[in-house]
Write a protein that holds these residues in place. Sequence first.
Motif: not given
Length: 504
Positions: A376-379, A386-388, A390-394
């Motif tokens: 039941q655990i999904r990646l 992780l994408g969110r 990166k956007n915040t860091l940019s």
Amino acid sequence: MPKESNSNALEVTVTELSANLKRTVEDTFGHVRVRGEVSGYRGPHSSGHCYFSLKDERARLEAVIWKGVASRLKHMPEEGLEVIASGKLTTYPGSSKYQIVIDNIEPAGAGALMALLEERRKKLAAEGLFEEGRKQLLPYMPRVIAVITSPTGAVIRDILHRLTDRFPVHVLVWPVRVQGETSGREVANGIHQLNNLPLDGPIPRPDMIIVARGGGSLEDLWGFNDEALVRATADSMIPIIAAVGHETDWTLIDHAADWRAPTPTAAAERAVPVKADLEASLADLGARLRGGISRLITKQTSNLRSAARGLKTPDMLLAMPRRQFDEAAARLNREFEMRVQRAADRFSNRAGKLSVESLILSIERARENYSSRARQIRLAPLQDQLGRGKNTLSGLGRQLVARIEGQLSVAREKVGKSERLLNNLSYEEVLARGYAIIRDQHGQLLTGVKDAMMGDLLEVEMSDGRLNSVVESHSDSESKTIQQKPKPSPKSIKKPAIDQGDLF
């Protein structure tokens, strides 16, 4: 020339005339007795002599008592007192006055003393010295008694004898004179000294003071009417018994004392109780106490026995608790056996359910549950996070670059302003406007004409270079003479070091 006198009278000097008058008055009035009222008396002078006046309705006579005579007088003069003074008349040449030199003085009858006594009594009573509220209670059984009296009279013997008969105590005798001019002051001093004795000193501080004297006339007892003595008696912190004179003799100390005894013997009787009576009273009280204690013990014993008969025996008191204990012990044994049986039954039931097959089955079920939960655990959720990030860091990086560029622009603008201001204030700009800087041959700046002398070698700095010059004329208005210096040789002239200089 002095004018001649027609009189044949003998001429004398003022001193001779005064001496003749003095001898005449002293020879004529060698001893006189004068009756008059004392006026202007303020006590002895610092020299010890007494100066005052004697007066009546129509005349006034100056009087003096020498220091040696004053110490022996029985009665001292008092303001307003009518007296009879004995002495001799004499004159005082220094002021052309005559006076009486007194060698004895006495009141003019008992009436004068009584009037003075009544006036003094009213004065002291108005001050509240005779009020009952000021008087202290006498101690019932004093340990130390001080007796202020004459040590050689019969009074002290009567007091000691009476105290010994009634209740022997420690007696402290304070010797004084009980008659004469100084008797009042001596008694007052004795009261003060006894009050100032320390509690733990070598001389015990008395619990009571007896001031005693035998009977006598009004003149004999006059010292106990002394104002200082009355005030000392009223201010005493130790209770005082006044025993002055007989029953009919009253003095001012009797009004101020805490208790007045008609006789010295009565003062001793009032000071202490009778020891034999106290012993008899104590014996009677002791017998009554012992009888009361005996009766109380008998009554309490009877009450205790009556209460004991109403009490139950120990067997009666313990019968019911003992039965309850036996019943509880029996119930405890039965309950324990029942609890052990129930525990054994539960153990047997659970032991029957335990086996190897059931344990393996439980492990397999747990393994299947774990595998289903892992699937039941999904990646995907982790990648989204992780994408969110990166956007915040940019975005934060772009904001940081913009903010740094803005701060650098502001700093560049401030540096440009400072540079322009520095150029405007530099001395090169001032030289460009037509000014020059002048230094002497040592490179020191010249600020005025007076700093340069004739023949000095100067260096002039302008906007486009420097040149050298020599002073040939001097226009200083304050100088009276023109000072000239020898011109230095070209070899001795040293070119000053070139520096930026100072605008000021």
